[in-house]
Design a protein around this motif. Structure first.
Motif, mmCIF file in Angstrom:
data_model
loop_
_atom_site.group_PDB
_atom_site.id
_atom_site.type_symbol
_atom_site.label_atom_id
_atom_site.label_comp_id
_atom_site.label_asym_id
_atom_site.label_seq_id
_atom_site.Cartn_x
_atom_site.Cartn_y
_atom_site.Cartn_z
ATOM 1 N N VAL A 161 0.835 -1.205 0.000
ATOM 2 C CA VAL A 161 0.000 0.000 0.000
ATOM 3 C C VAL A 161 0.867 1.251 0.000
ATOM 4 N N GLU A 162 1.896 1.266 0.841
ATOM 5 C CA GLU A 162 2.776 2.431 0.903
ATOM 6 C C GLU A 162 3.501 2.637 -0.424
ATOM 7 N N LYS A 163 3.898 1.535 -1.063
ATOM 8 C CA LYS A 163 4.589 1.636 -2.359
ATOM 9 C C LYS A 163 3.669 2.241 -3.416
ATOM 10 N N LEU A 164 2.411 1.742 -3.478
ATOM 11 C CA LEU A 164 1.461 2.258 -4.456
ATOM 12 C C LEU A 164 1.118 3.721 -4.169
ATOM 13 N N LYS A 165 0.989 4.074 -2.882
ATOM 14 C CA LYS A 165 0.716 5.462 -2.526
ATOM 15 C C LYS A 165 1.872 6.373 -2.952
ATOM 16 N N ALA A 166 3.098 5.883 -2.817
ATOM 17 C CA ALA A 166 4.263 6.670 -3.231
ATOM 18 C C ALA A 166 4.254 6.882 -4.749
ATOM 19 N N GLU A 167 3.875 5.811 -5.485
ATOM 20 C CA GLU A 167 3.798 5.942 -6.950
ATOM 21 C C GLU A 167 2.717 6.937 -7.357
ATOM 22 N N VAL A 168 1.585 6.903 -6.633
ATOM 23 C CA VAL A 168 0.510 7.859 -6.915
ATOM 24 C C VAL A 168 0.997 9.282 -6.683
ATOM 25 N N ASP A 169 1.683 9.495 -5.563
ATOM 26 C CA ASP A 169 2.209 10.837 -5.256
ATOM 27 C C ASP A 169 3.195 11.301 -6.326
ATOM 28 N N GLU A 170 4.034 10.361 -6.784
ATOM 29 C CA GLU A 170 5.025 10.723 -7.811
ATOM 30 C C GLU A 170 4.341 11.116 -9.115
ATOM 31 N N MET A 171 3.335 10.328 -9.535
ATOM 32 C CA MET A 171 2.597 10.653 -10.765
ATOM 33 C C MET A 171 1.899 12.004 -10.633
ATOM 34 N N LYS A 172 1.251 12.232 -9.510
ATOM 35 C CA LYS A 172 0.564 13.499 -9.269
ATOM 36 C C LYS A 172 1.533 14.669 -9.379
ATOM 37 N N ASN A 173 2.688 14.538 -8.747
ATOM 38 C CA ASN A 173 3.667 15.630 -8.757
ATOM 39 C C ASN A 173 4.180 15.916 -10.171
ATOM 40 N N MET A 174 4.387 14.841 -10.958
ATOM 41 C CA MET A 174 4.855 15.041 -12.334
ATOM 42 C C MET A 174 3.808 15.789 -13.162
ATOM 43 N N GLN A 175 2.538 15.410 -13.028
ATOM 44 C CA GLN A 175 1.484 16.066 -13.804
ATOM 45 C C GLN A 175 1.251 17.499 -13.307
ATOM 46 N N LEU A 176 1.372 17.707 -12.000
ATOM 47 C CA LEU A 176 1.241 19.069 -11.478
ATOM 48 C C LEU A 176 2.363 19.972 -11.997
ATOM 49 N N GLN A 177 3.573 19.392 -12.086
ATOM 50 C CA GLN A 177 4.700 20.168 -12.621
ATOM 51 C C GLN A 177 4.457 20.558 -14.084
ATOM 52 N N THR A 178 3.905 19.609 -14.861
ATOM 53 C CA THR A 178 3.615 19.880 -16.281
ATOM 54 C C THR A 178 2.582 21.000 -16.415
ATOM 55 N N LEU A 179 1.503 20.893 -15.620
ATOM 56 C CA LEU A 179 0.467 21.923 -15.664
ATOM 57 C C LEU A 179 0.980 23.274 -15.172
ATOM 58 N N GLN A 180 1.846 23.231 -14.156
ATOM 59 C CA GLN A 180 2.390 24.487 -13.631
ATOM 60 C C GLN A 180 3.248 25.197 -14.693
ATOM 61 N N LYS A 181 4.046 24.426 -15.422
ATOM 62 C CA LYS A 181 4.877 24.999 -16.491
ATOM 63 C C LYS A 181 3.998 25.633 -17.587
ATOM 64 N N HIS A 182 2.928 24.902 -17.923
ATOM 65 C CA HIS A 182 1.998 25.408 -18.932
ATOM 66 C C HIS A 182 1.319 26.682 -18.443
ATOM 67 N N LEU A 183 0.947 26.695 -17.155
ATOM 68 C CA LEU A 183 0.308 27.865 -16.580
ATOM 69 C C LEU A 183 1.255 29.063 -16.580
ATOM 70 N N ASP A 184 2.524 28.805 -16.285
ATOM 71 C CA ASP A 184 3.505 29.909 -16.288
ATOM 72 C C ASP A 184 3.610 30.531 -17.682
ATOM 73 N N GLU A 185 3.592 29.703 -18.737
ATOM 74 C CA GLU A 185 3.678 30.197 -20.110
ATOM 75 C C GLU A 185 2.442 31.027 -20.468
ATOM 76 N N ILE A 186 1.260 30.583 -20.049
ATOM 77 C CA ILE A 186 0.014 31.308 -20.335
ATOM 78 C C ILE A 186 0.007 32.648 -19.605
ATOM 79 N N ASN A 187 0.433 32.596 -18.341
ATOM 80 C CA ASN A 187 0.477 33.857 -17.566
ATOM 81 C C ASN A 187 1.445 34.867 -18.189
ATOM 82 N N LYS A 188 2.528 34.352 -18.768
ATOM 83 C CA LYS A 188 3.478 35.243 -19.450
ATOM 84 C C LYS A 188 2.816 35.921 -20.651
ATOM 85 N N SER A 189 2.038 35.119 -21.417
ATOM 86 C CA SER A 189 1.324 35.673 -22.590
ATOM 87 C C SER A 189 0.286 36.684 -22.137
#
Length: 593
Positions: free
Chosen positions: A199-227
């Protein structure tokens, strides 16, 4: 043929002694309806008083008060009055079943019945094997005694052994099923831990996936805010140019519209999906593990007959008992003391204990329940205890400098010392008391034998005048007498067991065994002996009991998970009782076959 048989029969009957009139049996077997449970025979006249006399003429049992009344009932008879123990022991023949007035003086072995002379004359038992009634009676009695002896000496002890074996198997079964349940629980706990890890291993994988997708969206948001910021600046520039009278600013304006019409791409996160494993109850059971079925097998020839050992005659050696490979803890008794010091067997059912308070407690061994409490006469704590041959409790009062005995719950002072303090006490096979004591200045120790309050013997120095024992101002001391009358002292001051003979001459010193269980210095506290003259010593440092033979040779350890053993004693069946100091428990241990 008939005449010949009749002649032989007549001669046989004439050879029978017909003058027997009193029942032919041992007085211990005589019993009637007025006999009590203890086989007390009552007077035949008054039916209340105990029999003291007997009339050999009338075959009547009498008390002394009824002798005159009996003699006066028929003065014509020569009443022969004797002590009951001196009465005649002969045979009263039974009445014949077919001829009521006839006595049966013969026995037909073929019909297995007693017969009278009329039965024989009627030819009912013609050609049957006959014997004298007394001979048949003796044969029957011998057969019954033989059967009784076999029942008593072989069959009864065999069934006792079988019952003991079944009880032992029940104890083992309890332990084995407990171990099985513990193993299943451990297996479940292990699986729980593995599931928790997964369970802890799967929860860690979920957290890692979430963080990667949040980073992608944050980068995209930064570009939009710049425009957005650039567009806002462009709008502000246009407003300034439009509102200005400076024509050059209008003609210098460059459109950026086309650059912002190309909108940024849309990023839509795709969540991972968890495929839940579907395990049905039966499948989970198979995955977890399963129990095989239990069974009991009956072996018709699983036991063999055993013969009871005869009681040893006076002066003979007791039956040899061997040491068990693995001593067994039979019972654990909680005593409730602050610290527990000593234990003494009252009998095979009850034990006395003493600890670091002023109360001595009597416990039931089988129930573990408190039966009685005795408070020291002075109110002082830390008493050493022993039980006399008569079953009375004896205790030392170090601070009061007395040795006391408890009779019928009343405390009597037996010994009062002046310049010495009693530490330990034991009751000997002769009924004497052995008391080990320290001097008032804590520089000397001696063992004194008392008969009542009379000093009979002092044991203090060896042949060279050197002290046998070291003083111990702090703790209680322990002394015991072996079956060979040696006197054994646990000397904690020097870390030795000091053994002298009955005359007080040194025999040997035992200073422990080189391979002590925990390799700590030998620290003897309690000491006791068994029926084989073995000596058992509580080694408090190494959490074990040493067993040595009567000559001081090491035999083995008993540990059984003991902790800080202090007091020891053995019962008549050579069960060992160990008083554990800090955890306040008494353990009953079987260590001999």
């Amino acid at each position: 043929m008939h005449c010949c048989y009749q002649r032989i029969l007549t001669e046989t009957i004439n050879n029978i002694q017909v003058d027997y009139t009193v029942i032919r049996t041992s007085p211990s077997l005589i019993m009637n309806s007025r006999t009590s449970a203890q086989d007390v025979i009552r007077c035949d006249l008054c039916e209340t008083a105990v029999v003291q006399m007997h009339c050999d003429t009338c075959l009547v049992n009498l008390c002394k008060a009824c002798v005159g009344e009996h003699a006066s009932t028929d003065p014509s008879k020569p009443h022969k009055i004797v002590d009951f123990k001196d009465r005649k022991f002969t045979t009263i023949y039974p009445n014949c079943r077919s001829h009521n007035k006839e006595k049966c003086k013969m026995y037909c072995k073929q019909c297995n019945i007693p017969v009278c002379i009329n039965c024989l004359e009627s030819n009912q038992h013609l050609s049957h094997e006959l014997s004298k009634f007394l001979q048949a009676l003796d044969e029957k009695k011998d057969m019954i005694i033989k059967e009784r002896n076999e029942l008593n000496d072989t069959i009864y002890p065999t069934y006792q052994d079988i019952a003991s074996d079944v009880q032992k198997r029940m104890r083992y079964l309890e332990k084995d099923y407990g171990d099985l349940a513990t193993a299943i629980k451990k297996h479940g706990d292990d699986l729980h831990r593995e599931v928790d890890k997964l369970v802890e291993k799967l929860k860690a994988e979920v957290d890692e996936m979430k963080n990667m997708q949040l980073q992608t969206l944050q980068k995209h948001l930064d570009e939009i805010n710049k425009s957005v910021s650039e567009i806002k600046n462009e709008i502000d520039s246009i407003d300034v140019a439009v509102d200005s009278n400076d024509i050059s600013k209008l003609f210098s304006f460059t459109s950026v519209m086309n650059r912002h019409k190309d909108l940024p791409g849309k990023i839509v996160p795709n969540l991972p999906k968890f495929a839940f494993g579907r395990i049905q109850g039966e499948e989970l059971g198979k995955l977890f593990g399963s129990l095989s079925s239990s069974s009991s097998t009956l072996y018709k020839h699983g036991y063999r007959m055993t013969t009871r050992q005869k009681s040893p005659e006076t002066g003979s050696s007791p039956p040899i008992k061997q040491l068990l490979d693995e001593p067994e803890i039979a019972t654990t008794i909680e005593t409730g003391y602050g610290y527990l010091y000593n234990v003494a067997c009252l009998n095979d059912e009850d034990i006395w204990t003493s600890g670091e308070d002023r109360t001595m407690k009597l416990f039931s061994i089988n129930q573990g329940s408190l039966l009685q409490s005795i408070t020291t006469k002075s109110g002082n704590a830390k008493s050493n205890i022993a039980v006399t041959k008569g079953g009375d409790l004896v205790y030392t009062d170090t601070n009061d400098r007395t040795v006391n005995i408890v009779k019928n719950e009343k405390i009597e002072e037996v010994i009062r010392l002046q310049e010495w303090r009693p530490k330990g006490v034991c009751s000997t096979s002769s009924g004497d008391l052995l008391v080990i004591m320290d001097s008032k200045d804590d520089k000397q120790t001696k063992v004194v034998r008392y008969s009542g309050s009379i000093e009979k013997q002092t044991i203090q120095f060896d042949d060279e005048g050197k002290p046998l024992y070291s003083p111990s101002y702090r703790y209680l001391r322990n002394v015991t007498e072996n079956k060979n009358l040696n006197i054994c002292v646990a000397d904690d001051g020097t870390g030795a067991v000091v053994v002298v003979n009955q005359a007080g001459k040194p025999r040997f010193r035992y200073t422990g065994h080189i391979s002590a269980l925990e390799n700590k210095p030998f620290y003897p506290r309690g000491i006791t002996t068994d029926s084989q003259s073995r000596i058992l010593i509580a080694d408090m440092n190494n959490d074990c009991v040493h067993i040595i033979d009567q000559d001081g040779q090491f035999l083995r350890y008993i540990d059984c998970g003991l902790t800080e053993p202090w007091g020891l004693c053995t019962d008549t069946n050579d069960n060992l009782f160990v008083a554990q100091w800090e955890n306040k428990q008494v353990k009953k241990i079987k260590y001999l076959t």
